[in-house]
Design a protein around this motif. Structure first.
Motif, PDB file in Angstrom:
ATOM      1  N   ILE A  10      45.447 -52.784 -37.665  1.00  0.00           N
ATOM      2  CA  ILE A  10      46.546 -52.015 -37.462  1.00  0.00           C
ATOM      3  C   ILE A  10      45.942 -50.705 -36.846  1.00  0.00           C
ATOM      4  O   ILE A  10      45.027 -49.944 -37.237  1.00  0.00           O
ATOM      5  CB  ILE A  10      46.977 -51.763 -39.009  1.00  0.00           C
ATOM      6  CG1 ILE A  10      47.294 -53.014 -39.561  1.00  0.00           C
ATOM      7  CG2 ILE A  10      48.293 -50.661 -38.759  1.00  0.00           C
ATOM      8  CD1 ILE A  10      48.497 -53.735 -38.895  1.00  0.00           C
ATOM      9  N   THR A  11      46.494 -50.469 -35.730  1.00  0.00           N
ATOM     10  CA  THR A  11      46.046 -49.087 -34.950  1.00  0.00           C
ATOM     11  C   THR A  11      46.811 -47.943 -35.077  1.00  0.00           C
ATOM     12  O   THR A  11      46.716 -46.957 -34.712  1.00  0.00           O
ATOM     13  CB  THR A  11      45.703 -49.376 -33.462  1.00  0.00           C
ATOM     14  OG1 THR A  11      47.193 -49.997 -32.810  1.00  0.00           O
ATOM     15  CG2 THR A  11      44.777 -50.559 -33.072  1.00  0.00           C
ATOM     16  N   TYR A  41      45.426 -43.267 -30.528  1.00  0.00           N
ATOM     17  CA  TYR A  41      45.965 -43.830 -31.886  1.00  0.00           C
ATOM     18  C   TYR A  41      45.050 -43.002 -32.964  1.00  0.00           C
ATOM     19  O   TYR A  41      43.770 -43.160 -32.935  1.00  0.00           O
ATOM     20  CB  TYR A  41      45.384 -45.255 -32.014  1.00  0.00           C
ATOM     21  CG  TYR A  41      46.291 -45.959 -30.743  1.00  0.00           C
ATOM     22  CD1 TYR A  41      47.307 -46.263 -30.881  1.00  0.00           C
ATOM     23  CD2 TYR A  41      45.385 -46.534 -29.673  1.00  0.00           C
ATOM     24  CE1 TYR A  41      48.099 -47.129 -29.948  1.00  0.00           C
ATOM     25  CE2 TYR A  41      46.011 -46.851 -28.475  1.00  0.00           C
ATOM     26  CZ  TYR A  41      47.585 -47.514 -28.737  1.00  0.00           C
ATOM     27  OH  TYR A  41      48.286 -48.078 -27.928  1.00  0.00           O
ATOM     28  N   PRO A  42      45.925 -42.307 -33.890  1.00  0.00           N
ATOM     29  CA  PRO A  42      45.181 -41.421 -34.766  1.00  0.00           C
ATOM     30  C   PRO A  42      44.170 -42.195 -35.566  1.00  0.00           C
ATOM     31  O   PRO A  42      43.065 -41.560 -36.141  1.00  0.00           O
ATOM     32  CB  PRO A  42      46.614 -41.007 -35.692  1.00  0.00           C
ATOM     33  CG  PRO A  42      47.524 -40.767 -34.710  1.00  0.00           C
ATOM     34  CD  PRO A  42      47.268 -41.852 -33.996  1.00  0.00           C
ATOM     35  N   ARG A  43      44.585 -43.479 -36.155  1.00  0.00           N
ATOM     36  CA  ARG A  43      43.694 -44.016 -36.872  1.00  0.00           C
ATOM     37  C   ARG A  43      42.343 -44.187 -36.445  1.00  0.00           C
ATOM     38  O   ARG A  43      41.388 -44.271 -37.060  1.00  0.00           O
ATOM     39  CB  ARG A  43      44.061 -45.635 -36.889  1.00  0.00           C
ATOM     40  CG  ARG A  43      43.287 -46.615 -37.728  1.00  0.00           C
ATOM     41  CD  ARG A  43      43.257 -46.339 -39.368  1.00  0.00           C
ATOM     42  NE  ARG A  43      42.300 -47.113 -39.989  1.00  0.00           N
ATOM     43  CZ  ARG A  43      42.291 -48.366 -40.487  1.00  0.00           C
ATOM     44  NH1 ARG A  43      43.405 -49.188 -39.902  1.00  0.00           N
ATOM     45  NH2 ARG A  43      41.311 -49.031 -40.940  1.00  0.00           N
ATOM     46  N   GLU A  44      41.943 -44.395 -35.152  1.00  0.00           N
ATOM     47  CA  GLU A  44      40.879 -44.492 -34.451  1.00  0.00           C
ATOM     48  C   GLU A  44      39.895 -43.102 -34.819  1.00  0.00           C
ATOM     49  O   GLU A  44      38.725 -43.143 -35.180  1.00  0.00           O
ATOM     50  CB  GLU A  44      40.838 -44.754 -33.024  1.00  0.00           C
ATOM     51  CG  GLU A  44      39.313 -44.737 -32.221  1.00  0.00           C
ATOM     52  CD  GLU A  44      39.557 -44.792 -30.681  1.00  0.00           C
ATOM     53  OE1 GLU A  44      38.338 -44.819 -30.274  1.00  0.00           O
ATOM     54  OE2 GLU A  44      40.743 -44.834 -30.168  1.00  0.00           O
ATOM     55  N   ASP A 100      53.805 -42.929 -34.751  1.00  0.00           N
ATOM     56  CA  ASP A 100      52.852 -42.016 -34.962  1.00  0.00           C
ATOM     57  C   ASP A 100      51.966 -41.701 -33.833  1.00  0.00           C
ATOM     58  O   ASP A 100      50.833 -40.945 -33.859  1.00  0.00           O
ATOM     59  CB  ASP A 100      51.764 -42.488 -36.059  1.00  0.00           C
ATOM     60  CG  ASP A 100      52.527 -42.178 -37.331  1.00  0.00           C
ATOM     61  OD1 ASP A 100      53.565 -41.367 -37.533  1.00  0.00           O
ATOM     62  OD2 ASP A 100      52.144 -42.681 -38.546  1.00  0.00           O
ATOM     63  N   MET A 101      51.879 -42.855 -32.760  1.00  0.00           N
ATOM     64  CA  MET A 101      51.260 -42.655 -31.436  1.00  0.00           C
ATOM     65  C   MET A 101      51.365 -41.377 -30.884  1.00  0.00           C
ATOM     66  O   MET A 101      52.459 -40.960 -30.546  1.00  0.00           O
ATOM     67  CB  MET A 101      51.523 -43.971 -30.851  1.00  0.00           C
ATOM     68  CG  MET A 101      50.767 -44.101 -29.496  1.00  0.00           C
ATOM     69  SD  MET A 101      51.224 -45.555 -28.415  1.00  0.00           S
ATOM     70  CE  MET A 101      52.607 -45.034 -27.882  1.00  0.00           C
ATOM     71  N   VAL A 102      50.362 -41.058 -30.316  1.00  0.00           N
ATOM     72  CA  VAL A 102      50.318 -39.464 -29.905  1.00  0.00           C
ATOM     73  C   VAL A 102      49.980 -39.886 -28.202  1.00  0.00           C
ATOM     74  O   VAL A 102      49.158 -40.591 -27.808  1.00  0.00           O
ATOM     75  CB  VAL A 102      49.216 -38.518 -30.201  1.00  0.00           C
ATOM     76  CG1 VAL A 102      49.266 -37.460 -29.468  1.00  0.00           C
ATOM     77  CG2 VAL A 102      49.357 -38.495 -31.660  1.00  0.00           C
ATOM     78  N   ILE A 103      51.162 -39.534 -27.315  1.00  0.00           N
ATOM     79  CA  ILE A 103      51.108 -39.458 -26.090  1.00  0.00           C
ATOM     80  C   ILE A 103      50.449 -38.149 -25.453  1.00  0.00           C
ATOM     81  O   ILE A 103      51.189 -37.118 -25.229  1.00  0.00           O
ATOM     82  CB  ILE A 103      52.297 -39.872 -25.279  1.00  0.00           C
ATOM     83  CG1 ILE A 103      52.772 -41.303 -26.115  1.00  0.00           C
ATOM     84  CG2 ILE A 103      52.249 -39.960 -24.151  1.00  0.00           C
ATOM     85  CD1 ILE A 103      54.104 -41.709 -25.429  1.00  0.00           C
ATOM     86  N   ARG A 104      49.258 -38.131 -24.937  1.00  0.00           N
ATOM     87  CA  ARG A 104      48.687 -36.774 -24.437  1.00  0.00           C
ATOM     88  C   ARG A 104      48.440 -36.896 -23.094  1.00  0.00           C
ATOM     89  O   ARG A 104      47.593 -37.642 -22.788  1.00  0.00           O
ATOM     90  CB  ARG A 104      47.508 -36.438 -25.363  1.00  0.00           C
ATOM     91  CG  ARG A 104      46.764 -35.125 -24.966  1.00  0.00           C
ATOM     92  CD  ARG A 104      45.349 -35.094 -25.287  1.00  0.00           C
ATOM     93  NE  ARG A 104      44.867 -33.536 -24.916  1.00  0.00           N
ATOM     94  CZ  ARG A 104      44.044 -33.386 -23.960  1.00  0.00           C
ATOM     95  NH1 ARG A 104      44.033 -34.521 -23.056  1.00  0.00           N
ATOM     96  NH2 ARG A 104      43.456 -32.212 -23.587  1.00  0.00           N
ATOM     97  N   GLY A 105      49.325 -35.985 -22.195  1.00  0.00           N
ATOM     98  CA  GLY A 105      49.017 -36.550 -20.700  1.00  0.00           C
ATOM     99  C   GLY A 105      49.038 -37.713 -20.360  1.00  0.00           C
ATOM    100  O   GLY A 105      48.381 -38.156 -19.380  1.00  0.00           O
TER     101      GLY A 105
END
Length: 539
Positions: free
Chosen positions: A420-421, A436-439, A426-431
């Motif tokens: 589970i990633t 993936y916060p979990r990583e 919750d996935m963050v899209i930066r630029g």
């Protein structure tokens, strides 16, 4: 052609066709004199035979009070022996148990009682600082279906008991037996409606993969109102003739460790934050945990470093990671006892017996090749009947082919193991980069001074979103700063994955089940950072 991210599991053990009551009767017949339930706070103990007598007495009392098959019976209480009794008593007579979060306040309580049409409500008079009896009195005039309130430790509870009936109502394993309200992040919670077949089989097969027998003693510090406690705890135990040990009404790390040591528990449950708290107890090494063999860590992503300590310091060599959701009774994937440590600390295992899973492209719904991230879906006996009286919401979650869409991002490897990633939301899209916060959280757990870490996205004018790390520090260590974090991450994490902001806390915002409330963390972060940007996506 690439192998697709689809997996199913068969089993030499067939699905159970019993109702919960019939399965419990089998356990009583086979293990009548064995200990079934230990309530440590009250010092009370029950064998299977004495527990069955209590269950049948309460079941008969409910029938005498007018409760019929299909009526909704609510329970609003922390963990205690009476909770277990009510669970099996309602199952016996075919009433639908509505499990109410002990943390609810007036507004939420009133909504749940009315939305499900609760007729009888069992409750604790109080819980921590909550005046439960007072709140019930406040909402009762506005709950048209509510006819009876039974407070534990009151004459009403004693008087409810009656002589067991010569015959119980005839039930089907497919009848609804439980409504559990999911703690949605927006709007009102939805009532996942589960059948005997759903939850009995899920509890049974989770127990099978843990190797449960009548010799097991399961310490259950997780709340009964949630599937983790009442399915993976109670039903996994009784379907194998094992014993449930209640360490405290609500989670207390020291009480849990004492219960394991003094009751010689073989299995221990918890979400990661619970295990972190237990391992952090100052006198942890004074507890004799040598009886522990297995257990379950679930409820939210399990940090690798924490899992290793649970195996090494707590002796839980066969500990299992379970993954699921209320809507799937709850477990869909689970690590096995013979899985390597690497598998058990880095994945949520493989699909459970008699179930299917697949990973799909969230946009197209097509199954993706193995190794490709996408949304995890599951299908089989465990999928709920639907959300109570909300067919529109049900249709959003369960597609026409009966696949439950979890909303979780996952990757399936070549051997069918699932990682589970994160949550899609919750996935963050930066630029334009998907992060993936979990990583990042897993990496922060390798910092010697960090006890726990959570990463969220916050609004940013240039990149759309930036990363913010919330961290809990070990006592006596220097607080982590953005600068010291960058130094620690340099050369180990890609630049765009290094959190721009750091916030040191004593604890994270949590649900009553021990899940971190990232939505609340985002809201607080926007205030803490005084961001003058439209934060609608994060509110």
């Amino acid at each position: 052609m690439a192998q697709l991210s689809y997996s199913s599991a068969t089993s030499d053990v067939p699905l159970l066709g019993d109702t919960v009551g019939a399965n419990f009767d089998r356990a009583v017949a086979a293990h009548g004199d064995r200990e079934a339930l230990v309530d440590r706070p009250s010092g009370r103990r029950w064998t299977y035979r004495s527990l069955a007598a209590e269950v049948d007495s309460v079941a008969a009392g409910l029938v005498a009070s007018g409760v019929e098959v299909g009526d909704r019976v609510g329970i609003w209480s922390p963990n205690r022996a009476e909770w277990v009794v009510v669970q099996y008593a309602t199952a016996r007579i075919g009433a639908i148990l509505v499990t109410v979060n002990p943390a609810y306040r007036v507004h939420e309580l009133e909504y749940v009682l009315n939305q499900s049409g609760v007729r009888t409500l069992f409750a604790a008079a109080s819980f921590k600082t909550s005046d439960c009896a007072g709140m019930i009195a406040e909402v009762r005039p506005r709950c048209a279906a509510l006819r009876q309130v039974v407070l534990f430790d009151s004459p009403e509870w004693t008087e409810l008991h009656a002589e067991p009936l010569p015959e119980w109502p005839e039930l089907s394993a497919d009848d609804p037996i439980n409504i559990q309200y999911t703690s949605g992040t927006t709007g009102f919670p939805k009532g996942a409606t589960l059948s005997h077949h759903n939850i009995l089989n899920n509890g049974f097969f989770v127990g099978e993969l843990l190797g449960y027998t009548e010799d097991d003693r399961i310490c259950v510090p997780v709340p009964f109102y949630h599937c983790f406690g009442m399915v993976m705890g109670n039903l996994a135990a009784t379907s194998h003739g094992a014993c449930v040990v209640i360490p405290a009404p609500a989670f207390e790390p020291a009480a849990t460790l004492r219960a394991v040591a003094e009751e010689r528990c073989t299995s221990l449950y918890g979400v990661p934050t619970m295990f972190i708290a237990e391992l952090a107890e100052a006198d942890f090494d004074s507890y004799d945990l040598s009886s522990l063999r297995t257990g379950i860590m679930a409820g939210s992503p399990c940090p690798v470093e924490v899992m290793k300590q649970v195996v090494d310091r707590m002796g839980m060599r066969e500990v299992s990671i379970c993954y699921g959701m209320t809507e799937t009774s709850p477990v869909s994937t689970q690590t096995r006892r013979d899985d390597s440590l690497d598998r058990r600390v880095s994945t949520v295992g493989r699909v459970g017996p008699h179930l299917e899973v697949k990973v799909v492209d969230p946009g197209t719904g097509r199954t993706v090749p193995r190794g490709t991230p996408g949304e995890l879906c599951t299908r089989g006996y465990s999928v709920m009947r639907g959300y109570w009286e909300q067919p529109d919401k049900t249709a959003e979650a369960i597609d026409p082919a009966r696949w439950m869409h979890t909303g979780d991002l996952a990757v399936m490897d070549d051997e069918g193991y699932i990682t589970i990633t994160g949550r899609i939301k919750d996935m963050v899209i930066r630029g334009g980069e998907n992060l993936y916060p979990r990583e990042i959280e897993e990496f922060l757990h390798t910092h010697p001074d960090v006890v726990d870490a959570q990463v969220v996205g916050v609004p940013d004018a240039k990149y759309g979103e930036e990363l913010m790390a919330w961290v809990r520090m070990r006592p006596g260590t220097e607080p982590l700063t953005a600068e010291s974090l960058r130094s620690f991450c340099a050369g180990k994490l890609a630049h765009h994955k290094i959190p721009r902001y750091v916030h040191v806390v004593d604890e994270f915002p949590m649900t009553v089940t021990g899940k971190v409330r990232k939505v609340e963390m985002r809201r607080q972060a926007i205030r803490i950072l005084d961001l003058p940007i439209d934060a609608a996506r994060h509110a």
